[in-house]
Scaffold this motif. Structure first.
Motif, PDB file in Angstrom:
ATOM      1  N   GLY A   7     -19.902  21.911 -79.829  1.00 38.60           N
ATOM      2  CA  GLY A   7     -18.797  20.891 -78.975  1.00 38.60           C
ATOM      3  C   GLY A   7     -19.697  19.806 -78.768  1.00 38.60           C
ATOM      4  N   PRO A   8     -19.073  18.828 -77.619  1.00 34.82           N
ATOM      5  CA  PRO A   8     -19.830  17.670 -77.301  1.00 34.82           C
ATOM      6  C   PRO A   8     -21.172  17.893 -76.835  1.00 34.82           C
ATOM      7  CG  PRO A   8     -17.538  17.691 -76.523  1.00 34.82           C
ATOM      8  CD  PRO A   8     -17.783  19.031 -76.998  1.00 34.82           C
ATOM      9  N   GLY A   9     -22.201  17.308 -77.173  1.00 36.75           N
ATOM     10  CA  GLY A   9     -23.467  17.631 -76.642  1.00 36.75           C
ATOM     11  C   GLY A   9     -24.254  18.998 -77.011  1.00 36.75           C
ATOM     12  N   GLU A  10     -23.628  19.696 -77.981  1.00 29.86           N
ATOM     13  CA  GLU A  10     -24.073  20.780 -78.332  1.00 29.86           C
ATOM     14  C   GLU A  10     -24.073  21.333 -79.912  1.00 29.86           C
ATOM     15  OE1 GLU A  10     -22.715  24.357 -76.001  1.00 29.86           O
ATOM     16  OE2 GLU A  10     -22.156  23.220 -74.314  1.00 29.86           O
ATOM     17  N   ALA A  11     -25.113  22.072 -80.337  1.00 30.40           N
ATOM     18  CA  ALA A  11     -25.099  22.294 -81.437  1.00 30.40           C
ATOM     19  C   ALA A  11     -26.194  23.515 -81.930  1.00 30.40           C
ATOM     20  CB  ALA A  11     -25.536  21.001 -82.656  1.00 30.40           C
ATOM     21  N   SER A  12     -26.224  24.049 -82.737  1.00 27.83           N
ATOM     22  CA  SER A  12     -27.382  24.979 -83.344  1.00 27.83           C
ATOM     23  C   SER A  12     -27.764  24.752 -84.800  1.00 27.83           C
ATOM     24  CB  SER A  12     -27.054  26.555 -83.200  1.00 27.83           C
ATOM     25  OG  SER A  12     -26.052  26.713 -84.014  1.00 27.83           O
ATOM     26  N   LEU A  24     -29.313  20.662 -77.669  1.00 30.98           N
ATOM     27  CA  LEU A  24     -28.269  20.176 -76.617  1.00 30.98           C
ATOM     28  C   LEU A  24     -28.868  18.820 -76.089  1.00 30.98           C
ATOM     29  CD1 LEU A  24     -28.896  23.218 -74.061  1.00 30.98           C
ATOM     30  CD2 LEU A  24     -26.888  22.841 -75.442  1.00 30.98           C
ATOM     31  N   ALA A  25     -27.771  17.885 -75.823  1.00 26.21           N
ATOM     32  CA  ALA A  25     -27.819  16.732 -75.221  1.00 26.21           C
ATOM     33  C   ALA A  25     -28.056  16.530 -73.685  1.00 26.21           C
ATOM     34  CB  ALA A  25     -26.668  15.853 -75.558  1.00 26.21           C
ATOM     35  N   VAL A  26     -29.413  16.446 -73.403  1.00 27.91           N
ATOM     36  CA  VAL A  26     -29.684  16.595 -72.002  1.00 27.91           C
ATOM     37  C   VAL A  26     -29.515  15.229 -71.251  1.00 27.91           C
ATOM     38  CG1 VAL A  26     -31.317  17.247 -70.190  1.00 27.91           C
ATOM     39  CG2 VAL A  26     -31.198  18.543 -72.272  1.00 27.91           C
ATOM     40  N   GLU A  27     -30.216  14.015 -71.806  1.00 30.09           N
ATOM     41  CA  GLU A  27     -30.015  13.017 -71.257  1.00 30.09           C
ATOM     42  C   GLU A  27     -29.436  11.912 -72.476  1.00 30.09           C
ATOM     43  OE1 GLU A  27     -33.723  11.629 -69.292  1.00 30.09           O
ATOM     44  OE2 GLU A  27     -33.709  13.502 -68.185  1.00 30.09           O
ATOM     45  N   ALA A  28     -28.663  12.205 -73.187  1.00 24.72           N
ATOM     46  CA  ALA A  28     -27.999  11.310 -74.103  1.00 24.72           C
ATOM     47  C   ALA A  28     -26.538  11.439 -74.207  1.00 24.72           C
ATOM     48  CB  ALA A  28     -28.465  11.964 -75.574  1.00 24.72           C
ATOM     49  N   SER A  29     -26.009  10.642 -74.375  1.00 26.70           N
ATOM     50  CA  SER A  29     -24.600  10.196 -74.642  1.00 26.70           C
ATOM     51  C   SER A  29     -23.969  10.916 -75.839  1.00 26.70           C
ATOM     52  CB  SER A  29     -24.189   8.753 -74.797  1.00 26.70           C
ATOM     53  OG  SER A  29     -24.484   8.099 -75.887  1.00 26.70           O
ATOM     54  N   ASP A  30     -22.576  11.332 -75.819  1.00 24.16           N
ATOM     55  CA  ASP A  30     -22.058  12.029 -77.112  1.00 24.16           C
ATOM     56  C   ASP A  30     -22.442  11.055 -78.081  1.00 24.16           C
ATOM     57  OD1 ASP A  30     -21.089  14.297 -75.420  1.00 24.16           O
ATOM     58  OD2 ASP A  30     -19.113  13.400 -75.496  1.00 24.16           O
ATOM     59  N   GLU A  31     -22.325   9.784 -78.247  1.00 23.89           N
ATOM     60  CA  GLU A  31     -22.599   8.998 -79.218  1.00 23.89           C
ATOM     61  C   GLU A  31     -24.015   9.229 -79.835  1.00 23.89           C
ATOM     62  OE1 GLU A  31     -21.172   7.636 -76.401  1.00 23.89           O
ATOM     63  OE2 GLU A  31     -18.989   7.989 -77.019  1.00 23.89           O
ATOM     64  N   PHE A  36     -27.903  11.273 -83.846  1.00 22.25           N
ATOM     65  CA  PHE A  36     -28.971  12.227 -83.837  1.00 22.25           C
ATOM     66  C   PHE A  36     -28.721  13.500 -84.881  1.00 22.25           C
ATOM     67  CE2 PHE A  36     -30.977  16.385 -82.774  1.00 22.25           C
ATOM     68  CZ  PHE A  36     -32.371  16.013 -83.237  1.00 22.25           C
ATOM     69  N   LEU A  37     -27.591  14.052 -84.816  1.00 24.08           N
ATOM     70  CA  LEU A  37     -27.255  15.089 -85.671  1.00 24.08           C
ATOM     71  C   LEU A  37     -27.019  14.580 -87.008  1.00 24.08           C
ATOM     72  CD1 LEU A  37     -25.016  17.258 -83.492  1.00 24.08           C
ATOM     73  CD2 LEU A  37     -27.190  17.358 -84.045  1.00 24.08           C
ATOM     74  N   ALA A  38     -26.562  13.316 -87.219  1.00 21.53           N
ATOM     75  CA  ALA A  38     -26.181  12.835 -88.514  1.00 21.53           C
ATOM     76  C   ALA A  38     -27.593  12.511 -89.190  1.00 21.53           C
ATOM     77  CB  ALA A  38     -25.444  11.443 -88.442  1.00 21.53           C
ATOM     78  N   ARG A  39     -28.555  11.944 -88.428  1.00 21.62           N
ATOM     79  CA  ARG A  39     -29.946  11.726 -88.847  1.00 21.62           C
ATOM     80  C   ARG A  39     -30.536  13.024 -89.409  1.00 21.62           C
ATOM     81  NH1 ARG A  39     -30.529   8.261 -84.801  1.00 21.62           N
ATOM     82  NH2 ARG A  39     -31.840   9.626 -83.734  1.00 21.62           N
TER      83      ARG A  39
END
Length: 119
Positions: A7-12, A24-31, A36-39
């Motif tokens: 979901g937004p800000g979450e992955a494994s 988890l996106a702790v201090e990052a926007s969804d974008e 980051f995930l794309a890289r």
């Protein structure tokens, strides 16, 4: 190894169906998290073989550069007959597998034509 987005800000990060790492996106926007995930996906998609890079160089001039991975190209050019005699050329090259394949296909065709005309 692959990334499963929950979901937004979450992955494994998973391998063979097992979760290895929660992301988890702790201090990052969804974008920012998506970027980051794309890289990370690009890094995970790397094959075991070497990346492909094609560079055209003609009469002392750097031309078209294509690569199947994004890269920062640095060319150190040293020629005592040029002014200045030492230059550093930097070029950012985006990933472009289709452009790289097309460039290589054109070069191969040109080589075949040239060989076909040779005695």
């Amino acid at each position: 190894m692959q990334i499963n987005r929950r979901g937004p800000g979450e992955a494994s990060l998973t391998q063979d169906g097992r979760d290895l790492l929660d992301l988890l996106a702790v201090e990052a926007s969804d974008e920012e998290f998506d970027a980051f995930l794309a890289r990370l996906e690009q890094c995970l998609a790397l094959r075991e073989d070497m990346p492909r890079i094609a560079v055209t160089y003609r009469e002392g001039l750097l031309g078209q550069v294509e690569a199947d991975l994004p890269l920062q190209l640095v060319v150190v050019e040293e020629d005592p007959h040029d002014e200045p005699p030492l230059r550093v050329l930097r070029r950012t090259v985006p990933a472009g597998t289709a452009a790289l394949d097309a460039m290589l296909a054109v070069a191969e065709r040109r080589l075949q034509l040239k060989r076909g005309r040779a005695p």
